[in-house]
Motif scaffolding. Sequence first.
Motif, short mmCIF file in Angstrom:
data_model
loop_
_atom_site.label_atom_id
_atom_site.label_comp_id
_atom_site.label_asym_id
_atom_site.label_seq_id
_atom_site.Cartn_x
_atom_site.Cartn_y
_atom_site.Cartn_z
N LYS A 68 -26.23 -0.66 -1.88
CA LYS A 68 -26.40 0.62 -2.55
C LYS A 68 -25.61 0.59 -3.86
CE LYS A 68 -27.03 3.29 1.71
NZ LYS A 68 -28.48 3.38 1.50
N SER B 237 -22.08 0.26 -2.38
CA SER B 237 -21.55 -0.42 -1.20
C SER B 237 -22.44 -1.59 -0.79
CB SER B 237 -21.42 0.57 -0.04
OG SER B 237 -22.71 1.01 0.37
N ASN C 216 -23.65 -3.52 2.64
CA ASN C 216 -23.80 -3.18 4.05
C ASN C 216 -24.39 -4.38 4.79
OD1 ASN C 216 -23.28 -0.11 3.77
ND2 ASN C 216 -24.92 -0.49 2.30
N ASN D 28 -19.58 -1.58 6.40
CA ASN D 28 -19.80 -1.01 5.08
C ASN D 28 -18.62 -1.35 4.17
OD1 ASN D 28 -19.10 1.53 3.19
ND2 ASN D 28 -21.31 1.34 3.36
N PRO E 71 -17.47 -0.48 0.55
CA PRO E 71 -17.71 0.30 -0.68
C PRO E 71 -17.02 -0.33 -1.88
CG PRO E 71 -16.03 1.36 0.65
CD PRO E 71 -16.51 0.18 1.45
#
Length: 509
Positions: A268, A295, A297, A306, A308
């Motif tokens: 993301k 992030s 994942n 996860n 970030p």
Amino acid sequence: MAGGKLTPRQKMINLMYLVFIAMLAMNMSKEVLSAFGLMNEKFESTNTSATRTNEQSLAALDLKATENAAFQNAAAISHKVSDASKKFYTFLGGIKADASEGTKPEDATNYESMDKAENLDNALFVGEGYTPRGTAFMTAMETYKKEMKSALSESKYSSIVKQIDDAFNTSDVVNKDKVKVKFLDYHFQGFPQIASLAKLSAWQNDVVKFETDVINQALGKAAVDESSYSKFEAIVVLDKNAYFQGEKVTGKVVLGKYDPNAKFSDFKGPGQLVNGQAVLSMTAGGVGEQNIDGSFNFMEDGKPINLPFKGKYVVVPRPNSATISADKMNVVYRGVVNPISVSFAGVDANKIVASAPGLSAAGSAGKYNMSPGSGTETTISVTGTLPNGEKVTDKKTFRIKGIPSPTGTIRGEMGVVTGPKSNLEVATIGAKLLDFDFEVGLDVIGFNFKIAGQPTVVVQGNKINAQCKSALSRAGRGDQVTISEIKTKLVGAGSYLLPRTAPVIFEIQ
């Protein structure tokens, strides 16, 4: 940074250099030079460790060769690679010594003072070409590649040979202006001393890495130790990607690596996953400090993980015009509205406030009107608010001048105007400002009317009166009427009179 397809590792090193070059172009603070120094320290530390590991691994390979004839060819190849690597590594060390010539031992870590480029520029470049030392540099690099290719002729080493070609591609480089630049010019000419040292250390790191790869492959494994420092890269991580001059540069230098075979379930953020890393691509936001986050994942042991990330970058206005000013022409004029534009590099126009006597906002950000009063000078003070809330200030002084003297006109004509008496009887006496950049309205409120041999008539208004017409009736062809002492005022400026207005002459035909 040369042409050709680069390895991911080389791309990361080159990207790091491009970031620092951009910051130096923006006149960054000298703390950036310290960041280069820290990076160079990390490379040198890594190189020392990797060189020691290579020596130990080569000794282990020699031992295996004495125990098993199957390793003898591998040992011979590794020794050829080691000899070529040491020779080129040492040559690069000599170039680093050239760059550091004149640096006192006590200043070896004073990176903020290493901002000059003269040493390498003088050592490597002359005119449009290279010095003997520069030519020797190019020869040493080509010799290293030739010797490595000769030693690694077996097909199983082809990937390493390709990496060497990519890392030391000496072809001319097409720069950002689409102009071809010689290899050494592109990498070193005009660069600060510490930046060149870091670049040379990075190349030394490439040399020991390729030697490591060969020895590891000769030993029949991908790496002697996956945690070896030679597998890491020194990465400079600043808290944001642009700084104002004098602002404190904060961040860190870390050792890091990435796995091109890593499998992530999702990413993301403003970019996409490519070979185990996120390649960012986005459009810069508005002027000021902007955030970037997202992030990684993935699944580990059946559980979602996860990771970030957060970062910052600063957007500054794209330069689209040069600021050019005549040092002696900082002038505002009394009696007219002077338009003033105010800006602060890197600061949003809405975050700028200007103040001075007679200065008022003109309706849009950065636009003001100046109506100076008495005196000979006025100073405009400007305050800008940076994205972090810090205030920056500046000021500029302007001279105050009166509007220049106008020139009288008859029927809008200047100088000597000709015509019959009847033309003058109905003409309007006016005034013009020559070569004045402001659009202003002028009213004539009085003047003197004089015909040679007759008394001067003082007139109120902008047309001749009955007394003037009587004098005019006694004049003949060729006589001249002088309109002088013209009193001129600005439209809308109250009782403010302009300086003496130049006379105009009417010649009777």
